[in-house]
Design an enzyme around this catalytic site. Structure first.
Site, PDB file in Angstrom:
ATOM      1  N   SER A 185       0.861  -1.188   0.000  1.00 33.53           N
ATOM      2  CA  SER A 185       0.000   0.000   0.000  1.00 33.53           C
ATOM      3  C   SER A 185       0.894   1.233   0.000  1.00 33.53           C
ATOM      4  O   SER A 185       2.073   1.147   0.365  1.00 33.53           O
ATOM      5  CB  SER A 185      -0.892  -0.004   1.258  1.00 33.53           C
ATOM      6  N   TYR A 235      -2.636   0.032  10.707  1.00 34.54           N
ATOM      7  CA  TYR A 235      -2.702  -0.429   9.318  1.00 34.54           C
ATOM      8  C   TYR A 235      -1.381  -0.129   8.611  1.00 34.54           C
ATOM      9  O   TYR A 235      -0.840  -0.992   7.893  1.00 34.54           O
ATOM     10  CB  TYR A 235      -3.860   0.247   8.592  1.00 34.54           C
TER      11      TYR A 235
END
Length: 256
Positions: A147, A160
């Site tokens: 990501s 996260y």
């Protein structure tokens, strides 16, 4: 070998975890259109069946295998079944993941553990189980979904970002340990994409305007934007690409 054949996935089997919807489904569809036989994975058989039916309507070769990627006791027999019943796994896409947003000072401990288990443990469990078989064949492609948060932080998603930073470094470690066995292990790092999970952000005008202004390409990502990079990393075109993270983010990670 001509240029087109470098990207041809005909005759190869690809397992894509977390592929009943969103990014996982889009990648599975893209690999199938490039010639691969695709195995969809998720924990809910009903959702998997619906996803598989969508691909079959397009004439694409697809199978379903429901198992919990966070549980090594479920992973190993599932991988064995895929290889016995469908064929050797040539391509693994570790896509399964989750998100939970909260201020770090109030972040629930159970959410922290769930995030780590889903986003990091699954990559280790499935990656190891598949790699052990790829090593015997001296070939294989593994793509771990990273990501932009593998590089950048945002408010309320510190855990996260920690998981995606871990996936980035696990990807490099896999490449280092398994490269000598003929495997290529790389990461694909999406930016902000229009998915069901991001619907609230897409519909938040203030956030969407900020993101578009922050992104050099001046738009949200569309799922098809990810497919080319996934095919490249799955194909012979990337045979000397190892331990790299390709960010498909419209330039977000290039700009302050």
């Amino acid at each position: 070998m001509n240029a087109a054949s470098l990207f041809d996935l005909s005759g190869r089997t690809a397992l894509v975890t977390g592929s009943s919807a969103g990014i996982g489904f889009a990648l599975a569809q893209g690999l199938a259109r490039a010639g691969a036989t695709v195995v969809l994975n998720g924990r809910e058989p009903g959702r998997l069946t619906l996803a598989a039916e969508r691909l079959r309507r397009d004439g694409l070769p697809v199978h379903e295998m429901a198992f919990d990627v966070t549980d090594s006791g479920s992973v190993r027999p599932a991988i064995a079944r895929i290889e016995d019943e469908i064929g050797p796994i040539d391509i693994l896409v570790n896509n399964a993941g989750m998100q939970f947003r909260a201020p770090l000072e109030d972040y629930p401990e159970d959410a922290w553990h769930a995030l780590m288990k889903t986003n990091v443990d699954s990559v280790f469990h499935v990656g190891q189980a598949v790699a052990q078989r790829m090593i015997q064949r001296v070939r294989g492609k593994i793509i771990n979904i990273c990501s932009v948060q593998s590089e950048l932080g945002r408010p309320s998603i510190a855990p996260y970002a920690a998981t995606k930073g871990a996936v980035k470094m696990l990807t490099k470690g896999m490449a280092i340990d398994w490269g000598k066995h003929g495997l290529q292990v790389n990461g694909l790092g999406p930016g902000y994409f229009k998915t069901e999970l991001n619907r609230a952000l897409v519909e938040d005008k203030a956030f969407s305007d900020w993101l578009i202004g922050r992104t050099p390409s001046r738009r949200w990502g569309e799922l098809e934007d990810l497919v080319g990079a996934a095919i490249f990393l799955s194909s012979d075109a990337s045979n000397f690409v190892n331990g790299q993270i390709i960010y498909v983010d419209g330039g977000v990670t290039a700009s302050l």
